[in-house]
Design an enzyme around this catalytic site. Sequence first.
Site, PDB file in Angstrom:
ATOM      1  N   TYR A 145      47.101   6.944   2.444  1.00  0.00           N
ATOM      2  CA  TYR A 145      46.475   6.691   3.749  1.00  0.00           C
ATOM      3  C   TYR A 145      46.369   5.188   4.012  1.00  0.00           C
ATOM      4  O   TYR A 145      46.690   4.697   5.089  1.00  0.00           O
ATOM      5  CB  TYR A 145      45.095   7.341   3.770  1.00  0.00           C
ATOM      6  CG  TYR A 145      44.470   7.444   5.157  1.00  0.00           C
ATOM      7  CD1 TYR A 145      44.884   8.412   6.058  1.00  0.00           C
ATOM      8  CD2 TYR A 145      43.451   6.575   5.549  1.00  0.00           C
ATOM      9  CE1 TYR A 145      44.305   8.526   7.321  1.00  0.00           C
ATOM     10  CE2 TYR A 145      42.861   6.679   6.802  1.00  0.00           C
ATOM     11  CZ  TYR A 145      43.294   7.653   7.691  1.00  0.00           C
ATOM     12  OH  TYR A 145      42.712   7.750   8.937  1.00  0.00           O
ATOM     13  N   SER A 205      43.329   2.952  12.020  1.00  0.00           N
ATOM     14  CA  SER A 205      42.066   3.281  11.347  1.00  0.00           C
ATOM     15  C   SER A 205      41.414   1.969  10.917  1.00  0.00           C
ATOM     16  O   SER A 205      42.109   0.962  10.751  1.00  0.00           O
ATOM     17  CB  SER A 205      42.367   4.119  10.106  1.00  0.00           C
ATOM     18  OG  SER A 205      41.259   4.133   9.226  1.00  0.00           O
TER      19      SER A 205
HETATM   20  P1  NAD Z   1      42.305  15.944  12.919  1.00  0.00           P
HETATM   21  O1  NAD Z   1      42.619  16.459  11.576  1.00  0.00           O
HETATM   22  O2  NAD Z   1      41.515  16.776  13.852  1.00  0.00           O
HETATM   23  O3  NAD Z   1      43.634  15.521  13.698  1.00  0.00           O
HETATM   24  C1  NAD Z   1      44.877  15.303  13.110  1.00  0.00           C
HETATM   25  C2  NAD Z   1      45.888  16.078  13.905  1.00  0.00           C
HETATM   26  O4  NAD Z   1      47.199  15.738  13.457  1.00  0.00           O
HETATM   27  C3  NAD Z   1      45.721  17.605  13.713  1.00  0.00           C
HETATM   28  O5  NAD Z   1      45.733  18.240  14.974  1.00  0.00           O
HETATM   29  C4  NAD Z   1      46.952  17.978  12.907  1.00  0.00           C
HETATM   30  O6  NAD Z   1      47.412  19.299  13.158  1.00  0.00           O
HETATM   31  C5  NAD Z   1      47.939  16.945  13.404  1.00  0.00           C
HETATM   32  N1  NAD Z   1      49.068  16.794  12.502  1.00  0.00           N
HETATM   33  C6  NAD Z   1      49.036  16.612  11.158  1.00  0.00           C
HETATM   34  N2  NAD Z   1      50.294  16.563  10.682  1.00  0.00           N
HETATM   35  C7  NAD Z   1      51.123  16.700  11.753  1.00  0.00           C
HETATM   36  C8  NAD Z   1      52.525  16.749  11.889  1.00  0.00           C
HETATM   37  N3  NAD Z   1      53.332  16.633  10.818  1.00  0.00           N
HETATM   38  N4  NAD Z   1      53.055  16.926  13.121  1.00  0.00           N
HETATM   39  C9  NAD Z   1      52.244  17.056  14.211  1.00  0.00           C
HETATM   40  N5  NAD Z   1      50.897  17.026  14.132  1.00  0.00           N
HETATM   41  C10 NAD Z   1      50.353  16.861  12.909  1.00  0.00           C
HETATM   42  O7  NAD Z   1      41.561  14.555  12.687  1.00  0.00           O
HETATM   43  P2  NAD Z   1      41.362  13.311  13.668  1.00  0.00           P
HETATM   44  O8  NAD Z   1      40.236  12.555  13.130  1.00  0.00           O
HETATM   45  O9  NAD Z   1      41.340  13.736  15.076  1.00  0.00           O
HETATM   46  O10 NAD Z   1      42.681  12.474  13.361  1.00  0.00           O
HETATM   47  C11 NAD Z   1      43.494  11.940  14.386  1.00  0.00           C
HETATM   48  C12 NAD Z   1      43.946  10.554  13.987  1.00  0.00           C
HETATM   49  O11 NAD Z   1      42.803   9.709  13.899  1.00  0.00           O
HETATM   50  C13 NAD Z   1      44.645  10.474  12.627  1.00  0.00           C
HETATM   51  O12 NAD Z   1      45.765   9.619  12.717  1.00  0.00           O
HETATM   52  C14 NAD Z   1      43.589   9.861  11.741  1.00  0.00           C
HETATM   53  O13 NAD Z   1      44.137   9.149  10.648  1.00  0.00           O
HETATM   54  C15 NAD Z   1      42.911   8.943  12.721  1.00  0.00           C
HETATM   55  N6  NAD Z   1      41.581   8.483  12.318  1.00  0.00           N
HETATM   56  C16 NAD Z   1      40.545   9.366  12.238  1.00  0.00           C
HETATM   57  C17 NAD Z   1      39.304   8.891  11.860  1.00  0.00           C
HETATM   58  C18 NAD Z   1      38.115   9.801  11.745  1.00  0.00           C
HETATM   59  O14 NAD Z   1      37.080   9.386  11.190  1.00  0.00           O
HETATM   60  N7  NAD Z   1      38.157  11.030  12.274  1.00  0.00           N
HETATM   61  C19 NAD Z   1      39.127   7.549  11.531  1.00  0.00           C
HETATM   62  C20 NAD Z   1      40.216   6.678  11.617  1.00  0.00           C
HETATM   63  C21 NAD Z   1      41.437   7.175  12.017  1.00  0.00           C
END
Ligand code: NAD
Length: 271
Positions: A167, A154
Amino acid sequence: MPSTPRLAGRHAIVTGASTGIGRAVAERFAAEGATVAINYLRSVSEAEETLAQVRRASEAGGFKEVDHRIAQADISNEAEAQELIAELELAWGRIDILVNNAGIQIAADSEDHPVADVRRVLDVNLIGALVCSQAAIRHFLTRPGGGVIVNCSSAHEIIPKPGYIGYSLSKGGLGNLTRTLALEFADRGIRVNAVAPGAILTPINDAWRHDPATRASVEGHIPMGRAGTPEEIAAVFAFLASDEASYITGQTLYACGGLTLYGEFKQNWSS
Ligand code: NAD
């Protein structure tokens, strides 16, 4: 999309792939020829929806009868994470790419943040990624050719995130996990990198992505003036997973619309 698919014949596991960035990564990998395992935590219907999209992406790319799978596992549970990798190794006979994408965040003022909640975030975002990586690396080491790990970090790997101390700790740690494993296995054919998204339009940002006023306020902080799409992030994962990145290891590639550029300095105020 490059005219030549870069992941043909590769077998890839994407954790947390039933939604958001993970879903887009699974789709993009399939479009580029990979066989994909969609790990999910709870919602089998979301995982099946991702699987249907992944199948369509394969077919559109000209890849037929690909052995895509959905795989339930809580990657914060050590036994389940190991079992996830072991079952796919058995089913496919090989794994080439691991994407550690699953992630959560919990908000609280740091002075009152329940330590159990901080541990929960670390168990998913950091320790889960470590355990999956360990299992994948043990497999990579059993055969020539090595393998690739791409972590989902991130912009908060380096930008502090007040009110989300778990986080911040997890993504800072993921940067060092990436660099440490990369160095340890650089001479054994294993590359380890990370993608660091900024503000992306996914369910983790439901607090603002559907409300025009709140979204405009978020986007006002981004030098490029807009949030990113999961597809833009998936393209970076595909590059780092492919042989085009064959000489890159231990790096975090920021795909954040310029968030790491200290936007407050766009107009000079310091001299
Ligand atoms: P999201 O909530 O759609 O995706 C997160 C996924 O992780 C979900 O499908 C959830 O079910 C899964 N998950 C959570 N706990 C879990 C576990 N214990 N076992 C298996 N799966 C699990 O949101 P996203 O934005 O797609 O997030 C994906 C990644 O991107 C994350 O690591 C997040 O920190 C990172 N990220 C997102 C952003 C953003 O702005 N969306 C920015 C920086 C980083």
